[in-house]
Design a protein around this motif. Structure first.
Motif, PDB file in Angstrom:
ATOM      1  N   HIS A  64      29.330  36.118  39.776  1.00 24.98           N
ATOM      2  CA  HIS A  64      29.194  36.842  39.153  1.00 24.98           C
ATOM      3  C   HIS A  64      29.753  37.851  38.202  1.00 24.98           C
ATOM      4  O   HIS A  64      30.997  37.526  37.760  1.00 24.98           O
ATOM      5  CB  HIS A  64      29.320  38.623  40.082  1.00 24.98           C
ATOM      6  N   HIS A  90      26.398  41.084  44.014  1.00 23.31           N
ATOM      7  CA  HIS A  90      26.173  41.188  42.452  1.00 23.31           C
ATOM      8  C   HIS A  90      26.542  40.248  41.871  1.00 23.31           C
ATOM      9  O   HIS A  90      27.411  39.017  41.900  1.00 23.31           O
ATOM     10  CB  HIS A  90      26.475  42.471  42.341  1.00 23.31           C
ATOM     11  N   HIS A 141      35.045  40.729  32.885  1.00 17.47           N
ATOM     12  CA  HIS A 141      35.255  39.450  33.772  1.00 17.47           C
ATOM     13  C   HIS A 141      34.517  38.754  34.350  1.00 17.47           C
ATOM     14  O   HIS A 141      32.933  38.880  34.894  1.00 17.47           O
ATOM     15  CB  HIS A 141      36.388  40.497  35.509  1.00 17.47           C
ATOM     16  N   MET A 183      33.459  35.998  37.954  1.00 15.64           N
ATOM     17  CA  MET A 183      34.345  35.560  38.815  1.00 15.64           C
ATOM     18  C   MET A 183      33.941  34.401  39.850  1.00 15.64           C
ATOM     19  O   MET A 183      32.748  34.311  39.648  1.00 15.64           O
ATOM     20  CB  MET A 183      34.071  37.169  40.689  1.00 15.64           C
ATOM     21  N   HIS A 205      37.836  43.810  47.909  1.00 17.17           N
ATOM     22  CA  HIS A 205      36.057  45.020  47.583  1.00 17.17           C
ATOM     23  C   HIS A 205      35.578  45.772  49.056  1.00 17.17           C
ATOM     24  O   HIS A 205      35.495  44.383  49.849  1.00 17.17           O
ATOM     25  CB  HIS A 205      35.275  44.100  46.839  1.00 17.17           C
ATOM     26  N   TYR A 209      42.760  39.326  39.926  1.00 14.12           N
ATOM     27  CA  TYR A 209      42.207  39.149  38.132  1.00 14.12           C
ATOM     28  C   TYR A 209      43.357  38.957  37.889  1.00 14.12           C
ATOM     29  O   TYR A 209      44.334  39.584  37.794  1.00 14.12           O
ATOM     30  CB  TYR A 209      41.579  40.362  37.724  1.00 14.12           C
ATOM     31  N   GLU A 214      38.321  36.648  37.749  1.00 14.21           N
ATOM     32  CA  GLU A 214      38.837  37.115  39.214  1.00 14.21           C
ATOM     33  C   GLU A 214      38.493  36.126  40.142  1.00 14.21           C
ATOM     34  O   GLU A 214      37.127  35.390  39.383  1.00 14.21           O
ATOM     35  CB  GLU A 214      37.782  38.273  39.815  1.00 14.21           C
TER      36      GLU A 214
END
Ligand code: FE
Length: 293
Positions: A149, A196, A211, A213, A243, A252, A262
């Motif tokens: 993501h 997401h 960022h 991920m 999270h 990160y 991330e």
């Protein structure tokens, strides 16, 4: 409604291609694939020809996001859907599709001018197993959920929501973070089981991207990566933590372009109903630079 099914590939503009090649392979574990083109190289995570293209154009920013649709019929239907939604797009030429190693590609921009591509038919090289750039305990988690993501810049969250909704994504606000002076309410959009695929609404920034991920299937690769990052004196922006929305255990760190990567493990599937959180499960304290500008 036709839906994009995953974030399939991403183009990144870089100033220092050698630094990026070294970072991607020896720190992140990605496979660098060079096809002798002077202005670019590819990064692999799985059987796909590539998941990232590094363009040596000096931008140090996101160049484009490539979203996949299931096949040729969905590709045609998506064009109809975009027209209905009043979204301008251009059908890429066959040369442009070949350049991306896909069968067909559309080119458009999201409301804040982030270049977006919609494609079907990526080149998958089952004769060429993924070969990590350094030791790994496990593998990157891609499959039906795409490469990972990203959080990107948007000037108008509602316009961005409408755009990504028109691509078939769902989502909404998942956090209300009280920063004292104001409350940040980022929006998270999904198109598969990943919580997401695209998120926005973290405030103004000088870059298109905050960022990206990447998820691994073995917790030990998060620890191994953190050791490497610290040994190489690479800035950690956000310490390890978990999270609340995707349950990702992650940290990160800064890539050679100055924005963040991330590195995560252990995510849960996207919830089918909306929820919001005011903080993470634990950790994720800011370290050097925090969530970035
Ligand atoms: Fe993230």
């Amino acid at each position: 409604m036709v839906q994009v099914t995953e974030l399939g590939y991403m183009g990144i503009g870089v100033k220092d291609l050698d630094a990026w090649r070294n970072f991607a392979s020896t720190i992140v574990g990605l496979e660098v694939s060079d096809e002798g083109e002077r202005d670019r190289c590819y990064l692999r995570m799985d059987y796909w020809h590539h998941r990232f293209v590094l363009h040596a154009n000096g931008s140090d920013d996101l160049e484009y996001l490539g979203f996949r649709v299931a096949g040729g019929e969905e590709f045609a239907e998506m064009q109809h859907q975009l027209t209905e939604a009043g979204i301008k797009f251009r059908l890429g030429s066959q040369e442009e599709a070949i350049e991306r190693h896909v069968l067909d590609v559309l080119k458009l921009n999201d409301p804040s001018g982030n270049p977006v591509e919609i494609f079907h038919g990526p080149e998958v090289q089952f004769n060429r197993p993924f070969h990590p750039g350094r030791r790994m305990h496990g593998r990157f988690k891609t499959g039906a959920n795409g490469l990972g993501h990203c959080i990107i810049r948007q000037e108008d969250d509602k316009a961005a929501y409408r755009f990504y909704r028109a691509l078939g994504m769902r989502g909404g606000v998942e956090y209300k973070i009280n920063l004292g002076k104001h409350v940040v309410t980022p929006t998270f959009m999904h198109c598969n089981d990943r919580d997401h695929t695209v998120a926005f609404g973290v405030g103004p920034s000088k870059r298109r991207i905050n960022h990206v991920m990447l998820e691994v299937d073995n917790l030990d690769d998060v620890g191994f990566t953190e050791e490497l990052v610290r040994q190489h004196k690479i800035s950690v922006n956000i310490k390890t933590g978990k999270h609340s929305n995707d349950h990702m255990y992650s940290f990160y760190f800064r890539n050679p372009s100055g924005w963040m990567l991330e590195y995560g493990w252990g995510a849960r599937a996207a919830t089918k109903q909306s929820e919001y959180y005011v903080r993470d499960v634990y950790g994720h304290e800011p370290e050097d630079g925090g969530f970035g500008e």
